[in-house]
Design an enzyme around this catalytic site. Structure first.
Site, mmCIF file in Angstrom:
data_model
loop_
_atom_site.group_PDB
_atom_site.id
_atom_site.type_symbol
_atom_site.label_atom_id
_atom_site.label_comp_id
_atom_site.label_asym_id
_atom_site.label_seq_id
_atom_site.Cartn_x
_atom_site.Cartn_y
_atom_site.Cartn_z
ATOM 1 N N CYS A 2 0.813 -1.219 0.000
ATOM 2 C CA CYS A 2 0.000 0.000 0.000
ATOM 3 C C CYS A 2 0.847 1.270 0.000
ATOM 4 O O CYS A 2 0.325 2.364 -0.154
ATOM 5 C CB CYS A 2 -0.968 0.005 1.182
ATOM 6 S SG CYS A 2 -2.277 -1.216 1.024
ATOM 7 N N HIS A 19 -12.301 10.272 -8.773
ATOM 8 C CA HIS A 19 -11.258 10.310 -9.797
ATOM 9 C C HIS A 19 -10.153 11.317 -9.469
ATOM 10 O O HIS A 19 -9.670 12.039 -10.332
ATOM 11 C CB HIS A 19 -11.853 10.546 -11.184
ATOM 12 C CG HIS A 19 -12.562 9.351 -11.709
ATOM 13 N ND1 HIS A 19 -13.844 9.045 -11.341
ATOM 14 C CD2 HIS A 19 -12.154 8.357 -12.536
ATOM 15 C CE1 HIS A 19 -14.219 7.920 -11.942
ATOM 16 N NE2 HIS A 19 -13.205 7.478 -12.666
ATOM 17 N N GLU A 61 -12.809 0.761 2.166
ATOM 18 C CA GLU A 61 -11.688 0.809 1.227
ATOM 19 C C GLU A 61 -11.778 -0.359 0.249
ATOM 20 O O GLU A 61 -11.472 -0.233 -0.926
ATOM 21 C CB GLU A 61 -10.378 0.761 1.997
ATOM 22 C CG GLU A 61 -9.170 0.925 1.122
ATOM 23 C CD GLU A 61 -7.907 1.118 1.940
ATOM 24 O OE1 GLU A 61 -6.917 0.428 1.633
ATOM 25 O OE2 GLU A 61 -7.891 1.951 2.858
#
Length: 143
Positions: free
Chosen positions: A27, A76, A116
């Site tokens: 991550c 986005h 998430e």
């Protein structure tokens, strides 16, 4: 004062990238998610007249507060930059959204949930959610 209370939940979704620079796994690299969020609003009174009669608030009212966040910071976007967070963890994102909604004046706001992934979930509230999470009453905020 009444013992009645209603809990409303408004779901939202966004696509965004982030990286966690201090993470000790993959991550730490740039990656993206299909994020899911839920805003929780509570109230102990219903509107008594007019177009919103019988409601705590209209779900479209909650959506009105979410849309600028989605449009200008979340959907986005590269969250490290758009949110101004060095390490946008689920915890930091949930708290950031909560703070923005609170600053904008969303009445009855009690929590923000961020998923998430479909198995990694964070629920944030600025204050303890008395009467539900701490009461022994059975309520599931994580369906």
């Amino acid at each position: 004062m009444t013992n009645q209370q209603w809990l409303l939940a408004k779901e939202f979704r966004f696509e965004a990238a982030h990286k966690l620079p201090y993470h000790d796994g993959k991550c730490s690299r740039l990656h993206g998610h299909s994020w899911r969020g839920v805003v929780y609003v509570a109230g102990d009174r219903l509107v008594t007249e007019g177009a919103k009669q019988g409601m705590v608030t209209d779900y479209s009212e909650i959506k009105k507060y979410l849309e600028p966040l989605l449009e200008n910071y979340l959907d986005h976007y590269y969250l490290n930059e758009s949110m101004g967070l060095e390490s946008p963890t689920s915890e930091a994102i949930a708290a950031w959204i909560y703070e923005k909604l609170e600053q904008a004046g969303l009445a009855g706001l009690i929590a923000v949930r961020i998923d998430e992934t479909c198995t990694s979930i964070c629920l944030y509230s600025k204050n303890r959610i008395s009467g539900w999470l701490n009461s022994g009453e059975s309520i599931n905020l994580l369906p």
